[in-house]
Write a protein that holds these residues in place. Structure first.
Motif, PDB file in Angstrom:
ATOM      1  N   GLY A  18      26.104   9.273  36.776  1.00  0.00           N
ATOM      2  CA  GLY A  18      25.035  10.222  37.016  1.00  0.00           C
ATOM      3  C   GLY A  18      24.496  10.895  35.774  1.00  0.00           C
ATOM      4  N   THR A 190      18.373  14.862  42.762  1.00  0.00           N
ATOM      5  CA  THR A 190      18.385  13.701  41.870  1.00  0.00           C
ATOM      6  C   THR A 190      19.183  12.569  42.512  1.00  0.00           C
ATOM      7  N   LEU A 191      18.724  11.364  42.301  1.00  0.00           N
ATOM      8  CA  LEU A 191      19.394  10.179  42.841  1.00  0.00           C
ATOM      9  C   LEU A 191      20.579   9.832  41.947  1.00  0.00           C
ATOM     10  N   THR A 192      21.708  10.482  42.218  1.00  0.00           N
ATOM     11  CA  THR A 192      22.904  10.262  41.415  1.00  0.00           C
ATOM     12  C   THR A 192      24.088  10.004  42.336  1.00  0.00           C
ATOM     13  N   GLU A 193      25.251   9.831  41.703  1.00  0.00           N
ATOM     14  CA  GLU A 193      26.491   9.620  42.436  1.00  0.00           C
ATOM     15  C   GLU A 193      27.224  10.932  42.696  1.00  0.00           C
ATOM     16  N   GLY A 208      23.004   9.563  46.053  1.00  0.00           N
ATOM     17  CA  GLY A 208      22.217   8.361  45.826  1.00  0.00           C
ATOM     18  C   GLY A 208      22.711   7.138  46.569  1.00  0.00           C
ATOM     19  N   ARG A 211      19.465   5.034  48.305  1.00  0.00           N
ATOM     20  CA  ARG A 211      18.439   5.525  47.394  1.00  0.00           C
ATOM     21  C   ARG A 211      17.067   5.622  48.062  1.00  0.00           C
ATOM     22  N   SER A 214      17.095   8.630  50.457  1.00  0.00           N
ATOM     23  CA  SER A 214      17.181   9.874  49.694  1.00  0.00           C
ATOM     24  C   SER A 214      15.868  10.171  48.986  1.00  0.00           C
ATOM     25  N   ALA A 215      15.267   9.140  48.396  1.00  0.00           N
ATOM     26  CA  ALA A 215      13.986   9.332  47.719  1.00  0.00           C
ATOM     27  C   ALA A 215      12.918   9.817  48.686  1.00  0.00           C
ATOM     28  N   GLU A 229      15.593  10.877  38.629  1.00  0.00           N
ATOM     29  CA  GLU A 229      16.705  10.058  38.168  1.00  0.00           C
ATOM     30  C   GLU A 229      17.496  10.856  37.139  1.00  0.00           C
TER      31      GLU A 229
END
Length: 268
Positions: A18, A190-193, A208, A211, A214-215, A229
């Motif tokens: 991330g 944010t699209l993270t782990e 994420g 994705r 989530s987006a 991101e």
């Protein structure tokens, strides 16, 4: 070609994935001489070491434990001779859980976990790095959140923990001045782990994971219509670590949230 962080030495916690991983990469690109990557994910930090060779050292540890921070500082100083910047980034999320969905027992367990990681881990990092950062007149940077300002940035535990981070930034900036600058970056969704808590059975759930879904949820929530991101935030960490470009900045949380704070209260 010189970088913004030439010859600096850094520590980054939560470095394996991330935003932490993005910060590590940008610091490498901007010329750091050495970096200590701290994470519980042994395979993740090993991959960083493999990618960057002798410029990376790793500490597999838990930010809730003093020994992890002590080891990171000792590794930085013994291997690279100094420490210039420490980034506190490790964290967990609560997936917007409201207070009404807790029992007394689950609230205590979840609060113990999230505050130990999101707040105590940051304070332990400050305590461990203070002397070395004072010697180098360096900087401490924390990952805050849009939830450091906005009530809708998470559930009651996440929002309160990230409001606490803002308080840490301000108070430590006062305590550590004039030798050490203390600032933060406040990412939006944010699209993270970024994962949930063990105490709530969320440890395998991440922001994420899906994705596309989530987006679709994130895009309408900010004026720039961005599903952010991790790389979108990394440049602000570089800016705050740069002695040349932010030497007068301390006690600040720089938001990187797509403009959440300027959303209209009604359509126009």
């Amino acid at each position: 070609m010189s970088g913004w962080l030439d010859d600096q030495v850094a520590i980054v916690t939560g470095a394996a994935t991330g935003i932490g991983r993005a910060v590590v990469q940008r610091f490498m690109d901007e010329g750091v001489r050495g970096l200590v990557a701290v994470d519980r994910d042994a395979a993740g930090v090993a991959a960083l070491a493999e990618a960057h060779g002798d410029r990376i050292r790793t500490v597999v540890g838990d930010v809730r434990e003093w020994a992890s921070h002590e080891s990171a500082v000792a590794t930085a100083v013994s291997t690279f001779g100094r420490l210039d910047v420490a980034v506190g980034n490790a964290g967990v999320f609560d997936f917007h859980r409201p207070l009404a969905r807790y029992t007394p027992e689950s609230l205590v367990a979840a609060m113990d976990e999230i505050y130990a990681i999101n707040v105590r881990g940051y304070l332990l990092l400050a305590l461990a790095t203070r002397e070395a950062l004072t010697q180098s007149r360096g900087s401490l940077i924390y990952t805050g959140s849009v939830a450091s300002h906005e009530a809708g940035g998470g559930g009651v535990l996440y929002v309160s923990s990230k409001h606490a981070v803002l308080g840490l930034i301000r108070r430590l900036a006062l305590e550590f001045a004039p030798d050490v600058r203390v600032n933060g970056v406040g990412p939006g969704a944010t699209l993270t782990e970024l994962r949930g808590m063990d105490a709530l059975g969320q440890a395998q759930r991440s922001l994420g994971a899906d994705r596309e879904a989530s987006a679709a949820r994130i895009v309408p929530t900010n004026p720039l219509r961005l599903a952010q991101e991790a790389d979108d935030h990394a440049g602000l960490y570089v800016l705050l670590a740069s002695r040349r470009d932010s030497r007068a900045v301390t006690g600040q949380l720089m938001l990187s949230d797509g403009g959440v704070g300027v959303r209209p209260i009604a359509p126009f």
